[in-house]
Scaffold this motif. Structure first.
Motif, PDB file in Angstrom:
ATOM      1  N   MET A   1      12.154 -11.740  -2.155  1.00  0.00           N
ATOM      2  CA  MET A   1      12.069 -10.279  -2.474  1.00  0.00           C
ATOM      3  C   MET A   1      12.976  -9.791  -3.510  1.00  0.00           C
ATOM      4  O   MET A   1      14.031 -10.367  -3.795  1.00  0.00           O
ATOM      5  N   LYS A   2      12.306  -8.664  -4.118  1.00  0.00           N
ATOM      6  CA  LYS A   2      13.117  -8.146  -5.121  1.00  0.00           C
ATOM      7  C   LYS A   2      13.391  -6.920  -4.480  1.00  0.00           C
ATOM      8  O   LYS A   2      13.051  -6.362  -3.577  1.00  0.00           O
ATOM      9  N   TYR A   3      14.644  -6.182  -4.993  1.00  0.00           N
ATOM     10  CA  TYR A   3      15.026  -4.797  -4.494  1.00  0.00           C
ATOM     11  C   TYR A   3      15.366  -3.769  -5.671  1.00  0.00           C
ATOM     12  O   TYR A   3      15.499  -4.090  -6.684  1.00  0.00           O
ATOM     13  N   ALA A   4      15.347  -2.654  -5.307  1.00  0.00           N
ATOM     14  CA  ALA A   4      15.641  -1.395  -5.965  1.00  0.00           C
ATOM     15  C   ALA A   4      16.785  -0.992  -5.414  1.00  0.00           C
ATOM     16  O   ALA A   4      16.995  -0.715  -4.366  1.00  0.00           O
ATOM     17  N   LYS A   5      17.794  -0.678  -6.414  1.00  0.00           N
ATOM     18  CA  LYS A   5      19.211  -0.117  -6.106  1.00  0.00           C
ATOM     19  C   LYS A   5      19.041   1.552  -5.872  1.00  0.00           C
ATOM     20  O   LYS A   5      18.706   2.293  -6.701  1.00  0.00           O
ATOM     21  N   LEU A   6      19.279   2.177  -4.938  1.00  0.00           N
ATOM     22  CA  LEU A   6      19.260   3.730  -4.678  1.00  0.00           C
ATOM     23  C   LEU A   6      20.600   4.298  -4.950  1.00  0.00           C
ATOM     24  O   LEU A   6      21.680   3.781  -5.086  1.00  0.00           O
ATOM     25  N   SER A   7      20.190   5.235  -5.722  1.00  0.00           N
ATOM     26  CA  SER A   7      21.240   6.287  -6.120  1.00  0.00           C
ATOM     27  C   SER A   7      22.182   6.521  -5.092  1.00  0.00           C
ATOM     28  O   SER A   7      22.002   6.672  -3.922  1.00  0.00           O
ATOM     29  N   GLN A   8      23.598   7.013  -5.310  1.00  0.00           N
ATOM     30  CA  GLN A   8      24.647   7.608  -4.511  1.00  0.00           C
ATOM     31  C   GLN A   8      25.027   6.735  -3.371  1.00  0.00           C
ATOM     32  O   GLN A   8      26.359   6.559  -3.159  1.00  0.00           O
ATOM     33  N   THR A   9      24.166   5.814  -2.811  1.00  0.00           N
ATOM     34  CA  THR A   9      24.623   4.831  -1.550  1.00  0.00           C
ATOM     35  C   THR A   9      24.620   3.424  -2.390  1.00  0.00           C
ATOM     36  O   THR A   9      25.387   2.615  -1.930  1.00  0.00           O
ATOM     37  N   GLU A  10      24.046   3.101  -3.175  1.00  0.00           N
ATOM     38  CA  GLU A  10      23.629   1.846  -3.888  1.00  0.00           C
ATOM     39  C   GLU A  10      23.289   0.753  -2.835  1.00  0.00           C
ATOM     40  O   GLU A  10      23.287  -0.281  -3.032  1.00  0.00           O
ATOM     41  N   ASP A  11      22.242   1.360  -1.702  1.00  0.00           N
ATOM     42  CA  ASP A  11      21.646   0.555  -0.905  1.00  0.00           C
ATOM     43  C   ASP A  11      20.678  -0.120  -1.604  1.00  0.00           C
ATOM     44  O   ASP A  11      19.773   0.417  -2.470  1.00  0.00           O
ATOM     45  N   LEU A  12      20.081  -1.247  -0.952  1.00  0.00           N
ATOM     46  CA  LEU A  12      19.273  -2.127  -1.799  1.00  0.00           C
ATOM     47  C   LEU A  12      17.754  -2.086  -0.947  1.00  0.00           C
ATOM     48  O   LEU A  12      17.907  -2.240   0.307  1.00  0.00           O
ATOM     49  N   MET A  13      16.647  -1.429  -1.412  1.00  0.00           N
ATOM     50  CA  MET A  13      15.235  -1.209  -0.725  1.00  0.00           C
ATOM     51  C   MET A  13      14.497  -1.965  -1.378  1.00  0.00           C
ATOM     52  O   MET A  13      14.219  -2.348  -2.362  1.00  0.00           O
ATOM     53  N   PRO A  14      13.771  -2.873  -0.397  1.00  0.00           N
ATOM     54  CA  PRO A  14      12.772  -4.013  -0.858  1.00  0.00           C
ATOM     55  C   PRO A  14      11.779  -3.656  -1.392  1.00  0.00           C
ATOM     56  O   PRO A  14      11.233  -2.366  -1.102  1.00  0.00           O
ATOM     57  N   THR A  15      11.243  -3.959  -2.593  1.00  0.00           N
ATOM     58  CA  THR A  15      10.159  -3.301  -3.515  1.00  0.00           C
ATOM     59  C   THR A  15       8.794  -3.372  -2.732  1.00  0.00           C
ATOM     60  O   THR A  15       8.062  -2.774  -3.068  1.00  0.00           O
ATOM     61  N   LEU A  16       8.515  -4.407  -1.705  1.00  0.00           N
ATOM     62  CA  LEU A  16       7.567  -4.553  -0.847  1.00  0.00           C
ATOM     63  C   LEU A  16       8.011  -4.093   0.620  1.00  0.00           C
ATOM     64  O   LEU A  16       8.897  -4.563   1.127  1.00  0.00           O
ATOM     65  N   GLY A  17       7.144  -3.230   1.092  1.00  0.00           N
ATOM     66  CA  GLY A  17       7.273  -3.122   2.743  1.00  0.00           C
ATOM     67  C   GLY A  17       5.909  -2.972   3.308  1.00  0.00           C
ATOM     68  O   GLY A  17       4.861  -3.129   2.573  1.00  0.00           O
ATOM     69  N   LEU A  18       5.960  -3.055   4.398  1.00  0.00           N
ATOM     70  CA  LEU A  18       4.750  -2.833   5.360  1.00  0.00           C
ATOM     71  C   LEU A  18       4.416  -1.464   5.688  1.00  0.00           C
ATOM     72  O   LEU A  18       5.189  -0.829   6.473  1.00  0.00           O
ATOM     73  N   GLY A  19       3.339  -1.071   5.441  1.00  0.00           N
ATOM     74  CA  GLY A  19       2.670   0.322   5.632  1.00  0.00           C
ATOM     75  C   GLY A  19       2.241   0.306   7.047  1.00  0.00           C
ATOM     76  O   GLY A  19       1.646  -0.801   7.479  1.00  0.00           O
ATOM     77  N   THR A  20       2.269   1.135   7.779  1.00  0.00           N
ATOM     78  CA  THR A  20       1.897   1.223   9.248  1.00  0.00           C
ATOM     79  C   THR A  20       1.013   2.206   9.710  1.00  0.00           C
ATOM     80  O   THR A  20       0.730   2.453  10.807  1.00  0.00           O
ATOM     81  N   TRP A  21       0.560   3.130   8.771  1.00  0.00           N
ATOM     82  CA  TRP A  21      -0.315   4.376   9.294  1.00  0.00           C
ATOM     83  C   TRP A  21      -1.675   3.708   9.540  1.00  0.00           C
ATOM     84  O   TRP A  21      -2.327   2.637   9.314  1.00  0.00           O
ATOM     85  N   GLN A  22      -2.312   4.276  10.663  1.00  0.00           N
ATOM     86  CA  GLN A  22      -3.447   3.763  11.426  1.00  0.00           C
ATOM     87  C   GLN A  22      -3.491   2.624  12.009  1.00  0.00           C
ATOM     88  O   GLN A  22      -4.273   1.963  12.470  1.00  0.00           O
ATOM     89  N   ALA A  23      -2.182   1.934  12.527  1.00  0.00           N
ATOM     90  CA  ALA A  23      -2.016   1.024  12.897  1.00  0.00           C
ATOM     91  C   ALA A  23      -1.639   1.092  14.518  1.00  0.00           C
ATOM     92  O   ALA A  23      -0.548   1.730  14.716  1.00  0.00           O
ATOM     93  N   PRO A  24      -2.481   1.014  15.577  1.00  0.00           N
ATOM     94  CA  PRO A  24      -2.190   1.536  16.708  1.00  0.00           C
ATOM     95  C   PRO A  24      -1.151   0.517  17.737  1.00  0.00           C
ATOM     96  O   PRO A  24      -0.958  -0.591  16.901  1.00  0.00           O
ATOM     97  N   PRO A  25      -0.260   1.207  18.505  1.00  0.00           N
ATOM     98  CA  PRO A  25       0.734   0.407  19.063  1.00  0.00           C
ATOM     99  C   PRO A  25       0.462  -0.727  19.474  1.00  0.00           C
ATOM    100  O   PRO A  25       1.338  -1.681  19.345  1.00  0.00           O
ATOM    101  N   GLU A  26      -0.596  -1.054  20.268  1.00  0.00           N
ATOM    102  CA  GLU A  26      -1.056  -2.300  20.553  1.00  0.00           C
ATOM    103  C   GLU A  26      -0.971  -3.432  19.803  1.00  0.00           C
ATOM    104  O   GLU A  26      -1.041  -4.769  19.932  1.00  0.00           O
ATOM    105  N   VAL A  27      -1.278  -3.145  18.384  1.00  0.00           N
ATOM    106  CA  VAL A  27      -1.608  -4.038  17.543  1.00  0.00           C
ATOM    107  C   VAL A  27      -0.301  -4.238  16.487  1.00  0.00           C
ATOM    108  O   VAL A  27       0.054  -5.398  16.011  1.00  0.00           O
TER     109      VAL A  27
END
Length: 336
Positions: A1-27
């Motif tokens: 996994m690669k990361y992007a460093k966020l300004s101000q906090t320097e937290d690391l945000m993974p450059t790949l994430g899972l989108g969940t729009w249109q995904a019903p709760p049971e799935v």
């Protein structure tokens, strides 16, 4: 996994994430657990997706099973359009944290720059008799942002950002903020590359996240059936000859090429899938690199504003809001 460093906090945000729009709760509960097992550490959700509780269940179970800790994860959620006012920020955030079963989120975004009046019983937008949404014409980004800053100071949010905002709106917040926007999430794919907006974000140390990075093939059926859109409105990036040719050159799939195209340009991607095979496929984008000539071939696919899929005009009357963020298009999206 690669990361992007966020300004101000320097937290690391993974450059790949899972989108969940249109995904019903049971799935989505099963999907998130499987994604975490595959190595995903970045999960993107929203109040409007109606699946925060299921996602929270999956994460809690994954942690309880000894597979990782909360600190290993980067969780994004969003303030909804019905809560887009300062007085409602903390109320919705606490509700969302409760659903997610978390003490904090890593990133909290204002989902859209416009606001609707809220049905207090259903927490959904009020609709007028003529079918128009009951728009809150007094949406104030600055006061809403200040309320989010307070939540960040209280430890409820690690990082702050925006979604679907234009440059003018972002700059207004930057000029008034104590904590400047760290992330902007927008529709972005090879047909709609948003180069000017990305340049603006780079100049202001804002990391860009692309939703619909594959052109959102899953949105086609939703919009055609629910909102009477024409099927011709939707791009077929996965079937484009240039994309397929580059994929063959690398022994990769068109989806992997399209995701790599963005990640290689320092854009975070959050493709959505509930298929085990696609989850694995979408994550296998770090073992190859597109050549400069291939990047240029894909850059030439950009069609600009005409390829925007998510203009939010399916919310009837939204274009009347003073903070509607996009230039109105004259393209007819309805079926004959």
């Amino acid at each position: 996994m690669k990361y992007a460093k966020l300004s101000q906090t320097e937290d690391l945000m993974p450059t790949l994430g899972l989108g969940t729009w249109q995904a019903p709760p049971e799935v989505i509960e099963t999907t998130v657990y499987k994604a975490l097992d595959l190595g995903y550490r970045h999960i993107d959700t929203a109040f409007n997706y109606n699946n925060e509780e299921a996602i929270g269940n999956a994460i809690k179970r994954w942690i309880q099973d000894g597979k990782g800790t909360r600190k290993d994860l980067f969780i994004t959620t969003k303030l909804p359009h019905v809560g887009n006012r300062a007085a409602d920020v903390k109320r919705f955030l606490h509700l969302q944290l409760g659903r997610l079963q978390m003490d904090y989120v890593d990133l909290y975004l204002i989902h859209v720059p416009f606001g609707f009046r809220c049905d207090p019983d259903t927490l959904t937008p009020l609709v007028k008799e003529n079918g128009d949404y009951d728009i809150d014409m007094e949406t104030d980004h600055i006061s809403t942002w200040k309320a989010m800053e307070e939540c960040q100071r209280e430890g409820l949010i690690r990082n702050l950002g925006l979604s679907n905002f234009n440059e003018t709106q972002i700059l207004k917040i930057i000029n008034s903020a104590t904590i400047k926007p760290q992330v902007l999430q927008v529709e972005l794919h090879a047909y709609f590359q948003q180069l000017d907006l990305r340049k603006f974000c780079m100049e202001h140390e804002i990391v860009v996240t692309a939703y619909a990075p594959l052109g959102s093939p899953g949105a086609k059926e939703h919009f055609v059936n629910k909102y009477n859109y024409s099927p011709d409105v939707f791009p077929d990036l996965l079937g484009h000859p240039e994309v397929k040719d580059i994929a063959r050159n690398h022994g990769k799939t068109p989806a992997q090429v399209l995701l790599r195209f963005l990640v290689q340009q320092k854009v975070i991607v959050i493709p959505k899938s509930t298929s085990d095979h696609r989850l694995k496929e979408n994550s296998d984008i770090y073992d190859f690199e597109l050549l400069p000539a291939e990047i240029n071939r894909l850059k030439k696919l950009d069609k600009g504003e005409d390829s925007r899929v998510f203009n939010f005009l399916f919310w009837k009357g939204v274009e009347k809001h003073p903070e509607y963020p996009f230039k109105l298009q004259t393209v007819d999206t309805s079926k004959d």
